[in-house]
Design a protein around this motif. Structure first.
Motif, short mmCIF file in Angstrom:
data_model
loop_
_atom_site.label_atom_id
_atom_site.label_comp_id
_atom_site.label_asym_id
_atom_site.label_seq_id
_atom_site.Cartn_x
_atom_site.Cartn_y
_atom_site.Cartn_z
N LEU A 26 0.85 -1.19 0.00
CA LEU A 26 0.00 0.00 0.00
C LEU A 26 0.88 1.23 0.00
CD1 LEU A 26 -2.74 -0.91 2.64
CD2 LEU A 26 -2.76 -1.28 0.17
N VAL A 27 0.47 2.22 -0.78
CA VAL A 27 1.20 3.48 -0.86
C VAL A 27 0.34 4.54 -0.20
CG1 VAL A 27 2.15 5.20 -2.42
CG2 VAL A 27 2.27 2.79 -3.03
N ASP A 28 0.93 5.29 0.72
CA ASP A 28 0.22 6.36 1.40
C ASP A 28 0.00 7.50 0.42
OD1 ASP A 28 -0.84 8.25 3.08
OD2 ASP A 28 0.91 8.40 4.37
N GLU A 29 -1.26 7.75 0.09
CA GLU A 29 -1.58 8.82 -0.87
C GLU A 29 -1.69 10.17 -0.19
OE1 GLU A 29 -5.03 7.60 -3.02
OE2 GLU A 29 -3.94 6.08 -4.14
N ALA A 32 2.79 11.22 2.37
CA ALA A 32 3.88 10.75 3.22
C ALA A 32 4.94 10.00 2.41
CB ALA A 32 3.35 9.84 4.32
N ASP A 33 4.61 9.66 1.18
CA ASP A 33 5.54 9.01 0.27
C ASP A 33 6.14 7.75 0.87
OD1 ASP A 33 6.72 8.84 -2.24
OD2 ASP A 33 8.57 9.78 -1.54
N SER A 34 5.28 6.96 1.53
CA SER A 34 5.78 5.71 2.12
C SER A 34 4.97 4.53 1.59
CB SER A 34 5.71 5.76 3.64
OG SER A 34 4.36 5.80 4.06
N GLU A 35 5.61 3.39 1.56
CA GLU A 35 4.98 2.16 1.14
C GLU A 35 5.06 1.16 2.28
OE1 GLU A 35 6.95 0.71 -2.34
OE2 GLU A 35 6.13 2.28 -3.61
N SER A 36 3.99 0.37 2.44
CA SER A 36 3.96 -0.65 3.48
C SER A 36 3.43 -1.94 2.89
CB SER A 36 3.05 -0.22 4.64
OG SER A 36 3.50 0.97 5.21
N GLU A 79 -9.34 1.66 1.99
CA GLU A 79 -9.60 2.67 3.01
C GLU A 79 -9.83 2.02 4.37
OE1 GLU A 79 -13.26 4.03 1.38
OE2 GLU A 79 -12.31 5.09 -0.27
N HIS A 80 -9.35 2.65 5.42
CA HIS A 80 -9.63 2.17 6.78
C HIS A 80 -11.13 2.22 7.02
CE1 HIS A 80 -5.66 1.86 8.59
NE2 HIS A 80 -5.32 2.90 7.86
N VAL A 81 -11.64 1.23 7.73
CA VAL A 81 -13.04 1.26 8.18
C VAL A 81 -13.01 1.93 9.55
CG1 VAL A 81 -15.03 -0.11 8.87
CG2 VAL A 81 -13.67 -0.80 6.89
N GLU A 82 -13.51 3.15 9.61
CA GLU A 82 -13.45 3.92 10.84
C GLU A 82 -14.78 3.96 11.58
OE1 GLU A 82 -11.40 7.61 10.45
OE2 GLU A 82 -9.90 6.74 9.12
N ASP A 83 -15.88 3.72 10.89
CA ASP A 83 -17.19 3.71 11.52
C ASP A 83 -17.32 2.46 12.39
OD1 ASP A 83 -20.11 4.77 11.52
OD2 ASP A 83 -20.28 2.62 11.05
#
Length: 103
Positions: A26-29, A32-36, A79-83
């Motif tokens: 996953l690339v932080d859009e 932050a220019d980071s990949e995990s 996307e994170h599920v935040e609900d």
């Protein structure tokens, strides 16, 4: 069984795993220019929505996270599920799939 009852039945998916294999990056859009890297633990469809459960591959003790998978003209987004209510529904559906897998 009516349509509303059918929507609540989770279906196992393997869309991301078929495309990326057992892990994905996953690339932080957010700039932050980071990949995990993450291990795909489970994919499911619940009420017409695609979800994936991911965890870092090197961390067997780490908690897994639930993500919603969406698609647009620009491509696929995770996307994170935040609900809290949505998260609980997905967690219950995952438990149901795991129980059915063991049967």
């Amino acid at each position: 069984m009516d349509t509303k009852e059918q929507e609540k039945i989770p279906r196992k998916l393997d869309i991301l795993e078929a495309e990326f294999g057992p892990e994905l990056t996953l690339v932080d859009e957010g700039g932050a220019d980071s990949e995990s890297r993450y291990q795909i633990l489970r994919e499911l469809d619940l009420a017409g929505r695609h979800y994936v459960v991911l965890r870092p591959p090197d961390s067997r003790d780490a908690d897994a996270a639930v993500y919603r998978v969406t698609e647009s003209e620009a491509g696929r987004h995770i996307e994170h599920v935040e609900d809290e209510i949505e998260w609980e529904e997905v967690a219950d559906a995952i438990d149901e799939l795991l129980i059915n897998d063991e049967s």
